[in-house]
Design a protein around this motif. Structure first.
Motif, PDB file in Angstrom:
ATOM      1  N   ALA A 214       7.013 -14.179 -14.187  1.00 39.11           N
ATOM      2  CA  ALA A 214       7.032 -12.757 -13.821  1.00 39.11           C
ATOM      3  C   ALA A 214       5.617 -12.197 -13.778  1.00 39.11           C
ATOM      4  CB  ALA A 214       7.888 -11.967 -14.807  1.00 39.11           C
ATOM      5  N   PHE A 215       4.796 -12.555 -14.773  1.00 42.56           N
ATOM      6  CA  PHE A 215       3.403 -12.086 -14.755  1.00 42.56           C
ATOM      7  C   PHE A 215       2.676 -12.650 -13.551  1.00 42.56           C
ATOM      8  CE2 PHE A 215      -1.097 -12.482 -15.509  1.00 42.56           C
ATOM      9  CZ  PHE A 215      -1.433 -11.219 -15.980  1.00 42.56           C
TER      10      PHE A 215
ATOM     11  N   GLY B 130       0.345 -21.677 -18.040  1.00 37.55           N
ATOM     12  CA  GLY B 130       1.574 -20.944 -18.279  1.00 37.55           C
ATOM     13  C   GLY B 130       2.663 -21.468 -17.367  1.00 37.55           C
ATOM     14  N   ASP B 131       3.724 -20.705 -17.201  1.00 36.16           N
ATOM     15  CA  ASP B 131       4.841 -21.108 -16.343  1.00 36.16           C
ATOM     16  C   ASP B 131       4.609 -20.598 -14.923  1.00 36.16           C
ATOM     17  OD1 ASP B 131       5.841 -22.094 -18.678  1.00 36.16           O
ATOM     18  OD2 ASP B 131       7.480 -20.653 -18.859  1.00 36.16           O
ATOM     19  N   TYR B 132       4.644 -21.516 -13.970  1.00 35.81           N
ATOM     20  CA  TYR B 132       4.372 -21.183 -12.575  1.00 35.81           C
ATOM     21  C   TYR B 132       5.516 -21.656 -11.683  1.00 35.81           C
ATOM     22  CZ  TYR B 132      -0.620 -20.126 -13.325  1.00 35.81           C
ATOM     23  OH  TYR B 132      -1.823 -19.578 -13.698  1.00 35.81           O
TER      24      TYR B 132
ATOM     25  N   GLY C 150       3.843 -14.054 -24.395  1.00 37.80           N
ATOM     26  CA  GLY C 150       5.053 -14.490 -23.710  1.00 37.80           C
ATOM     27  C   GLY C 150       5.110 -14.001 -22.280  1.00 37.80           C
ATOM     28  N   LEU C 151       4.693 -12.760 -22.063  1.00 35.37           N
ATOM     29  CA  LEU C 151       4.647 -12.214 -20.704  1.00 35.37           C
ATOM     30  C   LEU C 151       3.540 -12.865 -19.897  1.00 35.37           C
ATOM     31  CD1 LEU C 151       5.492 -10.212 -18.502  1.00 35.37           C
ATOM     32  CD2 LEU C 151       4.043  -8.493 -19.621  1.00 35.37           C
TER      33      LEU C 151
ATOM     34  N   PRO D 112       5.184 -20.831 -26.115  1.00 39.98           N
ATOM     35  CA  PRO D 112       4.024 -20.850 -25.212  1.00 39.98           C
ATOM     36  C   PRO D 112       2.706 -20.538 -25.888  1.00 39.98           C
ATOM     37  CG  PRO D 112       5.326 -18.871 -24.871  1.00 39.98           C
ATOM     38  CD  PRO D 112       6.124 -19.753 -25.799  1.00 39.98           C
ATOM     39  N   GLY D 113       2.757 -19.815 -27.044  1.00 39.20           N
ATOM     40  CA  GLY D 113       1.489 -19.492 -27.677  1.00 39.20           C
ATOM     41  C   GLY D 113       1.628 -18.555 -28.851  1.00 39.20           C
TER      42      GLY D 113
END
Length: 264
Positions: A21-22, A255-257, A15-16, A3-4
């Motif tokens: 979760a974030f 990010g992941d959503y 990552g978080l 992711p980065g």
């Protein structure tokens, strides 16, 4: 590609920061040292009693700090000035997110939040690929890196966060936003949770709208997402003068959503 980067300037592991979760349980984010080095701006903003007054204070501070004249602040000045203005970048983004201005904005997200872009003109899946090389060349273009443009964007983000907390989203950690799409090329489908709910990896920076009807004009699939306010860089009513055309438009860090998908 992950992711980065392993490090960033906001104090939360990348990552978080990129995780669902974030997004479900966000914490406040601040770019290191920006508010501390611009205390006079935030002391001045503390006296504002309306969002319009605050926006005027911010524009005046930016004009003085970065020597922007009226044309620069509108994003429409002569070519030798336009590249030095944060509003010039927003104007380019408003016309085309995959423009060179869009690459500079995605590069700012990468340097501050650690998130790699997943799309710029084409999917980015490896560092040696042509899409990554194009992105790097455009984000590093010298015509967009005069006049401390990264600091201008830092201040825009911090002012946006201040304004959301003070006026626009008081007490809210999330805003429900919508994005229309005809494919999952720019937003990668990671998992189907059920018929309506999916997990998608969104580009490092992308546009949403608060108006579902407007999202419908951009695709047959509408993604409905609870976006953390701390991941908002800009929104349509933040400033009185800017070049984003879409009503209710929000510029959001990716990010992941987890998203609810509506199909037509």
């Amino acid at each position: 590609m992950g992711p980065g980067h392993s490090t960033n300037l906001v104090g939360v592991p990348t990552g978080l920061l990129a995780s669902t979760a974030f997004n479900a349980y966000p914490v406040p984010l601040h770019i290191a040292s920006v508010r501390e080095q611009n205390r006079s701006l935030f002391r001045m903003l503390a006296e504002a009693d309306t969002p319009e007054t605050a926006a005027g204070m911010f524009e005046a501070y930016m004009a003085t700090m970065f020597d922007l004249d009226d044309q620069d602040r509108d994003g429409r000045g002569p070519a030798r000035f336009r590249a030095s203005s944060y509003l010039r970048l927003l104007r380019g983004w408003g016309y085309e997110a995959n423009s060179p201005e869009g690459a500079v904005l995605k590069g700012w997200v990468e340097s501050r939040f650690g998130l790699f872009p997943t799309f710029h003109k084409a999917p980015i899946d490896r560092f040696s690929g042509s899409a990554w090389i194009t992105y790097v060349e455009e984000k590093m273009s010298s015509r967009f890196h005069s006049n401390a443009i990264q600091l201008q964007l830092d201040l825009l983000y911090e002012f946006c966060q201040w304004s959301l907390l003070r006026f626009h989203s008081v007490g809210q950690k999330h805003i429900t936003l919508f994005r229309g799409t005809n494919s999952f090329e720019e937003q990668q489908l990671l998992q189907r949770l059920d018929k309506r709910h999916v997990i998608v990896r969104l580009n490092s920076l992308l546009s949403f709208t608060s108006e579902r009807e407007l999202a419908e004009s951009f695709g047959d699939t509408i993604l409905e997402v609870a976006v953390p306010t701390v991941k908002i860089l800009f929104f349509n009513s933040l400033l009185p003068r800017h070049a984003l055309k879409g009503e209710g438009e929000y510029v959001v860090i990716g990010g992941d959503y987890e998203a609810k998908a509506h199909y037509y």
